[in-house]
Every structure is written in C-alpha cells, then in structure tokens.
Scaffold this motif. Structure first.
Motif, PDB file in Angstrom:
ATOM      1  N   ALA A  33       0.837  -1.206   0.000  1.00 42.66           N
ATOM      2  CA  ALA A  33       0.000   0.000   0.000  1.00 42.66           C
ATOM      3  C   ALA A  33       0.871   1.255   0.000  1.00 42.66           C
ATOM      4  N   ILE A  34       1.852   1.291   0.886  1.00 40.36           N
ATOM      5  CA  ILE A  34       2.704   2.479   1.038  1.00 40.36           C
ATOM      6  C   ILE A  34       3.503   2.731  -0.245  1.00 40.36           C
ATOM      7  N   ILE A  35       4.081   1.670  -0.789  1.00 42.35           N
ATOM      8  CA  ILE A  35       4.942   1.859  -1.973  1.00 42.35           C
ATOM      9  C   ILE A  35       4.101   2.146  -3.221  1.00 42.35           C
ATOM     10  N   GLU A  36       2.926   1.556  -3.318  1.00 44.79           N
ATOM     11  CA  GLU A  36       2.065   1.863  -4.479  1.00 44.79           C
ATOM     12  C   GLU A  36       1.679   3.345  -4.494  1.00 44.79           C
ATOM     13  N   VAL A  37       1.356   3.892  -3.332  1.00 43.74           N
ATOM     14  CA  VAL A  37       0.992   5.318  -3.299  1.00 43.74           C
ATOM     15  C   VAL A  37       2.214   6.187  -3.601  1.00 43.74           C
ATOM     16  N   ALA A  38       3.374   5.810  -3.041  1.00 38.09           N
ATOM     17  CA  ALA A  38       4.599   6.571  -3.328  1.00 38.09           C
ATOM     18  C   ALA A  38       4.839   6.600  -4.839  1.00 38.09           C
ATOM     19  N   GLU A  39       4.597   5.456  -5.471  1.00 40.96           N
ATOM     20  CA  GLU A  39       4.781   5.359  -6.925  1.00 40.96           C
ATOM     21  C   GLU A  39       3.768   6.255  -7.653  1.00 40.96           C
ATOM     22  N   GLU A  40       2.516   6.169  -7.245  1.00 39.04           N
ATOM     23  CA  GLU A  40       1.475   6.990  -7.898  1.00 39.04           C
ATOM     24  C   GLU A  40       1.768   8.487  -7.741  1.00 39.04           C
ATOM     25  N   GLU A  41       2.268   8.844  -6.571  1.00 38.58           N
ATOM     26  CA  GLU A  41       2.493  10.269  -6.287  1.00 38.58           C
ATOM     27  C   GLU A  41       3.903  10.720  -6.611  1.00 38.58           C
ATOM     28  N   LYS A  42       4.735   9.792  -7.070  1.00 38.66           N
ATOM     29  CA  LYS A  42       6.144  10.104  -7.395  1.00 38.66           C
ATOM     30  C   LYS A  42       6.854  10.737  -6.196  1.00 38.66           C
ATOM     31  N   ALA A  43       6.651  10.121  -5.045  1.00 39.23           N
ATOM     32  CA  ALA A  43       7.212  10.664  -3.796  1.00 39.23           C
ATOM     33  C   ALA A  43       8.260   9.714  -3.218  1.00 39.23           C
ATOM     34  N   PRO A  44       9.330  10.276  -2.654  1.00 39.29           N
ATOM     35  CA  PRO A  44      10.246   9.410  -1.896  1.00 39.29           C
ATOM     36  C   PRO A  44       9.518   8.919  -0.650  1.00 39.29           C
ATOM     37  N   VAL A  45       9.877   7.743  -0.170  1.00 33.12           N
ATOM     38  CA  VAL A  45       9.146   7.220   0.990  1.00 33.12           C
ATOM     39  C   VAL A  45      10.068   6.409   1.895  1.00 33.12           C
ATOM     40  N   ILE A  46       9.738   6.425   3.182  1.00 26.91           N
ATOM     41  CA  ILE A  46      10.478   5.630   4.167  1.00 26.91           C
ATOM     42  C   ILE A  46       9.529   4.589   4.724  1.00 26.91           C
TER      43      ILE A  46
END
Ligand SMILES: [Zn+2]
Length: 302
Positions: A33-46
């Motif tokens: 869930a976290i990585i899919e949203v990061a991908e959709e939003e083109k955001a770095p994520v921890i």
C-alpha cells in the motif's frame, strides 16, 4: 530500484522544505500500500519497521518484503529501523540490509544516551548508513500525559546542540508536543521550540507520534524544519476498520484476499492523504527509473 539511504533524501527534504512520510509497515499489505501510493504520487518514501513488526514478521522476512517491493518501484524507498532498542539490534538490522537506523535512548540519562548513540553512529557510519536518535521523550498513550508531563519531556534546545555534536547523528527525533499512538488528531506542536532547535542545529529533524497531531500543525512543523514524519497508528486503525467492516458484511467469505484488500486500500487512502500534507508529491522522480509494480486485484479464488 535498490533501497536508498535516508541521508541524502532527508537533506533534500530539508533544503526544499517538504516532509518525507515514514510509514510503519506491519505486513505485506502495508508495504504494498505504502509503496504503491509513493509510486502513484512520485514521492520518496520511508518504510519503517518497529520492534513489534520485527517480532511479528521476523527480521529476515520483514527486510525481504520491503527490499522486494523497493526493487519494483521507480521512486526511492528507504528501509528504516524504528525505535531501535540497543547496539546489537542496530548491528543486526545493518547486516540485514536496512538503509537507515535509529537508536532510541530516550529512557536513558543524557550521558548514557550520548554514549550509546555515539557507539552506534560510529559503527553504522563505517558502512555509510545514517542514524536517527531521540532526545527528550515522545510519550506513549497510557503514560501520564498531562500537559505538564508532556512539556517536561520535551527536547531542550541547548541539550540538542550538545547531543548532535557529541553523537554525530544524521537526524534528530524531537519531542515537541506529540504523543505516540493517539487516534484523534488533536495535538498541536510547540512551534516556538521547534524554531529554536532548528536555528541551533543543522541536521534534519524528525516528528514521532504524528498520527495524533493536527495536520495543520504538521504542515507548520515542516515549514520550520521537520523533514521526516512518522505515521503508524492512523494506518493501523484504517486497516483494522476496513477489514472489520468487510468481514461483517460478508461473514461467510472464504477468500481472505477479499477481506484484506479493502484494508490495504484504506491504508493507501491514508498514505495519500498524509503525503498531501507533507508536500512530497513529485519529489521522488528519478530519471530513467521504471516501475514494475502491479496493483493487487481479485478475480476469482484460485
Ligand atoms: Zn516513535
């Protein structure tokens, strides 16, 4: 792409005044869930792994799931140890492949916290992996949480200066009014204290207990030096609520995927909402990186 270190990305966040979401993951659905949203939003994520998550999934499995998901992503993903308890646990996580560590010495006195944090920083920096540490204490729900107790546990700006110098940490978790595990987003941050700390030290600052903080206060915090924003409780509450509702509507369902998927989607909604507050959307674009992520779907039971 392979996991990235939190160091460069937190410095970028600091320079550009946005916050990177540090979301706690307890199982595969959370990681997806976290990585899919990061991908959709083109955001770095921890992605953060807590003590509870390590006990639940096992260190090897927790690491492998996050690494596999990060490999499929085109945005930068950090694997971070949340509230590392001691020296040896930090060593084990470093060896397992974590790209960011934390030691929480907030229960220790200042001298012992410095001593242990510096030992971990020395070890971790030998492998080029950054370390976060905590000074002051972000309390837990269930502690005595009177306004007076919370204030007493807050980070002292002058101590923070000495702490950073003596430990050589890469980021500092500050106690400025949040409390861990709150479900209501009612807490307000002590922005004056944050400003003072930010004016005195140069490394990125971290907010714990963000689930209980008014999103407007989080935004103000980011404008004043917070670069890493930890969110756990809000995700967990959303997941549990969604799977409970799905089960109650379909108590005869045999396919557990149909029960779990709404939970995952609820986590996605919450992550997306928080990324909106953090200003991190579009900050994780890496030229040439391609996504191999395929969002989950359920067609039939096979
Ligand atoms: Zn925390």
């Amino acid at each position: 792409m392979p996991l990235v270190s939190s160091k460069e990305w937190l410095i970028k966040a600091q320079k550009e005044k946005f916050g990177i979401g540090a979301f706690n993951a307890d199982n595969m659905e959370f990681v997806e869930a976290i990585i899919e949203v990061a991908e959709e939003e083109k955001a770095p994520v921890i992605i953060q792994v807590s003590q509870g998550a390590i006990k639940y999934a096992g260190l090897e499995m927790a690491t492998a799931i996050v690494k596999a998901a990060a490999e499929l992503a085109s945005v930068p993903v950090v694997l971070h140890l949340d509230h590392g308890t001691d020296y040896l646990q930090n060593v084990r996580c470093l060896r397992a492949g974590f790209s960011s560590l934390m030691f929480d010495g907030s229960a220790l006195n200042f001298e012992d916290n410095v001593k242990m944090t510096a030992k971990i920083t020395e070890m971790s920096h030998a492998c080029n992996i950054p370390v976060e540490a905590e000074l002051g204490k972000v309390l837990q729900i269930g502690d005595n949480n009177s306004a007076e107790t919370i204030e007493k546990a807050m980070t002292q700006p002058d101590e923070a200066v000495r702490f950073v110098e003596l430990t050589k940490i890469d980021s500092l978790a500050v106690a400025i009014g949040s409390v861990h595990a709150m479900k209501d987003r009612t807490a307000k941050l002590d922005i004056a204290r944050l400003k003072k700390i930010q004016s005195l030290i140069s490394i990125p600052l971290v907010l714990h207990g963000s689930s209980g903080v008014d999103p407007e206060s989080i935004k103000e915090g980011i404008a004043n030096g917070l670069c890493k924003i930890n969110v756990a409780t809000q995700l967990s509450v959303s997941f549990v609520k969604a799977i409970g509702e799905m089960y109650n509507k379909n108590p005869a369902e045999k396919d557990m995927r149909k029960i779990l998927l709404p939970g995952k989607n609820a986590v996605k909604d919450r992550v997306r909402e928080y990324m909106g507050y953090f200003g991190c959307k579009g900050k994780g674009i890496i030229a040439g990186a391609k996504s191999g992520i395929v969002a989950s779907e359920i067609k039939h039971h096979e």
